[in-house]
Each structure stands twice: as C-alpha cells, then as structure tokens.
Write a protein that holds these residues in place. Structure first.
Motif, PDB file in Angstrom:
ATOM      1  N   SER A  25       3.307   8.936   3.958  1.00 46.82           N
ATOM      2  CA  SER A  25       2.751   9.456   2.699  1.00 46.82           C
ATOM      3  C   SER A  25       1.516   8.726   2.202  1.00 46.82           C
ATOM      4  CB  SER A  25       3.828   9.398   1.603  1.00 46.82           C
ATOM      5  OG  SER A  25       5.001  10.057   2.012  1.00 46.82           O
ATOM      6  N   GLY A  26       1.104   7.651   2.883  1.00 45.46           N
ATOM      7  CA  GLY A  26      -0.084   6.936   2.464  1.00 45.46           C
ATOM      8  C   GLY A  26       0.213   5.783   1.524  1.00 45.46           C
ATOM      9  N   ILE A  27      -0.829   4.978   1.289  1.00 42.39           N
ATOM     10  CA  ILE A  27      -0.704   3.766   0.484  1.00 42.39           C
ATOM     11  C   ILE A  27      -0.268   4.066  -0.938  1.00 42.39           C
ATOM     12  CG2 ILE A  27      -2.031   1.894  -0.569  1.00 42.39           C
ATOM     13  CD1 ILE A  27      -1.366   1.407   2.325  1.00 42.39           C
ATOM     14  N   ALA A  28      -0.817   5.118  -1.542  1.00 41.36           N
ATOM     15  CA  ALA A  28      -0.517   5.417  -2.940  1.00 41.36           C
ATOM     16  C   ALA A  28       0.971   5.648  -3.169  1.00 41.36           C
ATOM     17  CB  ALA A  28      -1.315   6.629  -3.395  1.00 41.36           C
ATOM     18  N   ALA A  29       1.671   6.093  -2.154  1.00 31.91           N
ATOM     19  CA  ALA A  29       3.102   6.384  -2.293  1.00 31.91           C
ATOM     20  C   ALA A  29       3.971   5.136  -2.150  1.00 31.91           C
ATOM     21  CB  ALA A  29       3.525   7.417  -1.255  1.00 31.91           C
ATOM     22  N   SER A  30       3.384   4.019  -1.751  1.00 34.73           N
ATOM     23  CA  SER A  30       4.175   2.822  -1.461  1.00 34.73           C
ATOM     24  C   SER A  30       4.377   1.979  -2.721  1.00 34.73           C
ATOM     25  CB  SER A  30       3.514   2.000  -0.350  1.00 34.73           C
ATOM     26  OG  SER A  30       2.218   1.593  -0.748  1.00 34.73           O
ATOM     27  N   THR A  31       5.051   2.552  -3.707  1.00 39.72           N
ATOM     28  CA  THR A  31       5.375   1.839  -4.940  1.00 39.72           C
ATOM     29  C   THR A  31       6.623   0.974  -4.732  1.00 39.72           C
ATOM     30  OG1 THR A  31       6.807   3.616  -5.713  1.00 39.72           O
ATOM     31  CG2 THR A  31       4.466   3.764  -6.289  1.00 39.72           C
ATOM     32  N   VAL A 104      -4.114   2.751   8.696  1.00 43.50           N
ATOM     33  CA  VAL A 104      -3.909   2.875   7.247  1.00 43.50           C
ATOM     34  C   VAL A 104      -3.452   1.538   6.671  1.00 43.50           C
ATOM     35  CG1 VAL A 104      -2.552   4.004   5.446  1.00 43.50           C
ATOM     36  CG2 VAL A 104      -3.414   5.341   7.368  1.00 43.50           C
ATOM     37  N   VAL A 105      -2.529   0.872   7.348  1.00 42.62           N
ATOM     38  CA  VAL A 105      -2.040  -0.420   6.883  1.00 42.62           C
ATOM     39  C   VAL A 105      -3.160  -1.458   6.916  1.00 42.62           C
ATOM     40  CG1 VAL A 105      -0.411  -2.296   7.343  1.00 42.62           C
ATOM     41  CG2 VAL A 105       0.307   0.083   7.613  1.00 42.62           C
ATOM     42  N   VAL A 106      -3.907  -1.489   8.006  1.00 37.96           N
ATOM     43  CA  VAL A 106      -4.977  -2.474   8.152  1.00 37.96           C
ATOM     44  C   VAL A 106      -6.054  -2.277   7.090  1.00 37.96           C
ATOM     45  CG1 VAL A 106      -6.852  -3.247   9.668  1.00 37.96           C
ATOM     46  CG2 VAL A 106      -4.570  -2.830  10.609  1.00 37.96           C
ATOM     47  N   VAL A 107      -6.470  -1.043   6.878  1.00 36.43           N
ATOM     48  CA  VAL A 107      -7.519  -0.776   5.889  1.00 36.43           C
ATOM     49  C   VAL A 107      -7.042  -1.110   4.481  1.00 36.43           C
ATOM     50  CG1 VAL A 107      -8.928   1.049   4.840  1.00 36.43           C
ATOM     51  CG2 VAL A 107      -8.716   0.900   7.325  1.00 36.43           C
ATOM     52  N   SER A 108      -5.772  -0.845   4.179  1.00 31.03           N
ATOM     53  CA  SER A 108      -5.249  -1.209   2.863  1.00 31.03           C
ATOM     54  C   SER A 108      -5.237  -2.726   2.698  1.00 31.03           C
ATOM     55  CB  SER A 108      -3.838  -0.637   2.663  1.00 31.03           C
ATOM     56  OG  SER A 108      -2.898  -1.291   3.488  1.00 31.03           O
ATOM     57  N   PHE A 109      -4.964  -3.433   3.769  1.00 25.62           N
ATOM     58  CA  PHE A 109      -4.973  -4.896   3.741  1.00 25.62           C
ATOM     59  C   PHE A 109      -6.378  -5.409   3.444  1.00 25.62           C
ATOM     60  CE2 PHE A 109      -5.308  -9.015   5.915  1.00 25.62           C
ATOM     61  CZ  PHE A 109      -4.215  -9.690   5.373  1.00 25.62           C
ATOM     62  N   TRP A 110      -7.392  -4.776   4.028  1.00 28.01           N
ATOM     63  CA  TRP A 110      -8.773  -5.203   3.773  1.00 28.01           C
ATOM     64  C   TRP A 110      -9.102  -5.165   2.285  1.00 28.01           C
ATOM     65  CZ3 TRP A 110     -11.328  -1.651   7.987  1.00 28.01           C
ATOM     66  CH2 TRP A 110     -11.071  -2.196   9.250  1.00 28.01           C
ATOM     67  N   GLY A 111      -8.505  -4.213   1.566  1.00 24.08           N
ATOM     68  CA  GLY A 111      -8.783  -4.104   0.138  1.00 24.08           C
ATOM     69  C   GLY A 111      -8.329  -5.302  -0.669  1.00 24.08           C
ATOM     70  N   LEU A 112      -7.480  -6.142  -0.091  1.00 26.32           N
ATOM     71  CA  LEU A 112      -6.967  -7.320  -0.785  1.00 26.32           C
ATOM     72  C   LEU A 112      -7.735  -8.594  -0.435  1.00 26.32           C
ATOM     73  CD1 LEU A 112      -3.160  -6.669  -0.173  1.00 26.32           C
ATOM     74  CD2 LEU A 112      -4.472  -6.109  -2.237  1.00 26.32           C
ATOM     75  N   LEU A 113      -8.688  -8.517   0.488  1.00 19.94           N
ATOM     76  CA  LEU A 113      -9.285  -9.727   1.042  1.00 19.94           C
ATOM     77  C   LEU A 113     -10.018 -10.587   0.017  1.00 19.94           C
ATOM     78  CD1 LEU A 113     -10.663  -8.485   4.484  1.00 19.94           C
ATOM     79  CD2 LEU A 113      -8.524  -9.673   4.002  1.00 19.94           C
ATOM     80  N   MET A 114     -10.731  -9.967  -0.918  1.00 18.77           N
ATOM     81  CA  MET A 114     -11.558 -10.752  -1.828  1.00 18.77           C
ATOM     82  C   MET A 114     -10.751 -11.730  -2.675  1.00 18.77           C
ATOM     83  SD  MET A 114     -14.662 -10.272  -1.226  1.00 18.77           S
ATOM     84  CE  MET A 114     -15.322 -11.146  -2.639  1.00 18.77           C
ATOM     85  N   GLY A 115      -9.531 -11.380  -2.998  1.00 19.66           N
ATOM     86  CA  GLY A 115      -8.746 -12.262  -3.853  1.00 19.66           C
ATOM     87  C   GLY A 115      -7.797 -13.183  -3.119  1.00 19.66           C
ATOM     88  N   HIS A 116      -7.828 -13.174  -1.797  1.00 21.70           N
ATOM     89  CA  HIS A 116      -6.842 -13.934  -1.034  1.00 21.70           C
ATOM     90  C   HIS A 116      -7.491 -14.603   0.177  1.00 21.70           C
ATOM     91  CE1 HIS A 116      -4.540 -10.862  -3.194  1.00 21.70           C
ATOM     92  NE2 HIS A 116      -3.547 -11.719  -3.181  1.00 21.70           N
ATOM     93  N   GLU A 117      -7.755 -15.889   0.070  1.00 21.53           N
ATOM     94  CA  GLU A 117      -8.356 -16.613   1.188  1.00 21.53           C
ATOM     95  C   GLU A 117      -7.432 -16.618   2.408  1.00 21.53           C
ATOM     96  OE1 GLU A 117     -10.292 -18.682   3.986  1.00 21.53           O
ATOM     97  OE2 GLU A 117     -11.131 -17.686   2.225  1.00 21.53           O
ATOM     98  N   GLU A 118      -6.100 -16.681   2.155  1.00 21.71           N
ATOM     99  CA  GLU A 118      -5.181 -16.697   3.296  1.00 21.71           C
ATOM    100  C   GLU A 118      -5.220 -15.379   4.047  1.00 21.71           C
ATOM    101  OE1 GLU A 118      -2.543 -15.642  -0.311  1.00 21.71           O
ATOM    102  OE2 GLU A 118      -4.414 -16.683   0.133  1.00 21.71           O
ATOM    103  N   PHE A 119      -5.491 -14.267   3.345  1.00 24.41           N
ATOM    104  CA  PHE A 119      -5.613 -12.978   4.022  1.00 24.41           C
ATOM    105  C   PHE A 119      -6.888 -12.937   4.853  1.00 24.41           C
ATOM    106  CE2 PHE A 119      -2.987 -10.327   0.745  1.00 24.41           C
ATOM    107  CZ  PHE A 119      -1.904 -11.157   0.967  1.00 24.41           C
ATOM    108  N   ARG A 120      -7.961 -13.496   4.303  1.00 25.36           N
ATOM    109  CA  ARG A 120      -9.213 -13.549   5.072  1.00 25.36           C
ATOM    110  C   ARG A 120      -9.020 -14.398   6.328  1.00 25.36           C
ATOM    111  NH1 ARG A 120     -11.401 -14.035  -0.151  1.00 25.36           N
ATOM    112  NH2 ARG A 120     -11.973 -16.217   0.071  1.00 25.36           N
TER     113      ARG A 120
END
Length: 198
Positions: A25-31, A104-120
C-alpha cells in the motif's frame, strides 16, 4: 504464566510487517496503527521493541540491504567480469516486483537522511561495499579483455552506482525510464565505449 517473547524475533516480525505494508500500500499506509495490526500486536507494544518509527524504517532498510547482498553473493558465485557485474546489477535495479518494493523502502529511508547521521553512515557503507564489488568486476573485465585497458574504472563505478540509485527513485516515481529494458539499456550504454581490447 506470561508467554516468553524473543525480542529479536519480535523485532523481525515487526520489520516484516512494515515491509508487507509498504509493498502492498505504500509508505503513507505504514502508520503505527496499521503496523501493529499487521504484526498482530497492540499499538503500544511496538515501542517496547523500537525507539520510534524511524528505527523501524532503519531496520527495514538494513533488512533490504542484507537481502540484496545475499542475492548478489548467490548470483555472482562462480562468475567474474561483466557477467558478474550484470548479475549484480539485476539484483539491485528495480526490474521486478520484489526489487521495486524494495526501492519504495530505500527511497523512503533517503527521506530521513538529513536528520540522522547514523542513517547517512548506513548509505555510505552500502556505497563503499557495492563500489568495491563493481570496481572488482570491472578490473576482472579488463584483465579478461572484455573491457579496454584504459577503462576509467573509478568514474565508471561512480556512474553505475548513480544509475542504481536513480533507477530506484524513478521506479517509485513510476517513470517510464524505469522500465526494465530501459534500465538494462542504460547499463549497456555506459559500458559500450569501453568494450573490447584496444
């Protein structure tokens, strides 16, 4: 007597539930509510196993990365040079339903990179590992005469890694450039000028 729950197993179940929701269902559905229902646990129980939703996404990214590496290792076993490089590319590029879901999972993860050095740091580790694999296969291709001796290995590696990432994004966008034949044609185009001994 309360039933014993293995925390590692429960975390894995939650991550699998997240991946199923995203692929379906996509990222938006993952509440949180949807994730708890998919995992079959109470919503509040999620946070006994994860510090927050970002941690779930991080674990999902690492699961996708690990699965991709397992496929790459299996696909390239006994292969070398361009044969191994093409096998590796097919397991990264979003050419089929499984790898499109992973994109889809990888691209959603990229959206979090700016606030998380460990993700980068995670994404840099992927870049370094895959870059080493690509350079190794290009080196084999040069040694075997599949590619010219003057093939710019570093620059070609950078280009191929960039294509892998861009195609994941374009697959999520639904771009026509992410059609499987066009993705493979782009890889072939990058290699074409350097094919054959000079």
């Amino acid at each position: 007597m309360p039933k014993h729950v293995d925390p590692a197993a429960r975390r894995a179940e939650i991550v699998d539930a997240y991946l199923r929701i995203v692929s379906r269902s996509g990222i938006a559905a993952s509440t949180s509510r949807a994730l708890a229902a998919e995992a079959g646990i109470a919503a509040g129980a999620l946070w006994h196993y994860f510090g927050g939703f970002d941690d779930v996404v991080d674990a999902a990214f690492q699961r996708v990365y690990a699965r991709t590496n397992e496929r790459i290792a299996a696909a390239t076993a006994g292969r070398r040079g361009l044969d191994a490089l093409h096998a590796m590319s097919r397991d990264i590029l979003p050419l089929e339903a499984r790898t499109r879901d992973e994109a889809v999972v990888v691209v959603s993860f990229w959206g979090l990179l700016m606030g998380h050095e460990e993700f980068r740091a995670h994404t840099r580790a992927v870049e370094q590992e895959w870059g080493a694999r690509v350079r190794g296969h290009l080196g084999e291709a040069i040694a075997d005469g599949e590619l010219r001796a003057d093939t710019p290995v570093r620059e070609l590696t950078d280009a191929l890694l960039s294509v892998f990432e861009v195609m994941q994004l374009r697959a999520v966008q639904g771009s026509a450039t992410a059609e499987p034949d066009r993705q493979l044609a782009l890889i072939a185009h990058l290699l074409a000028p350097w094919r054959g001994a000079r």
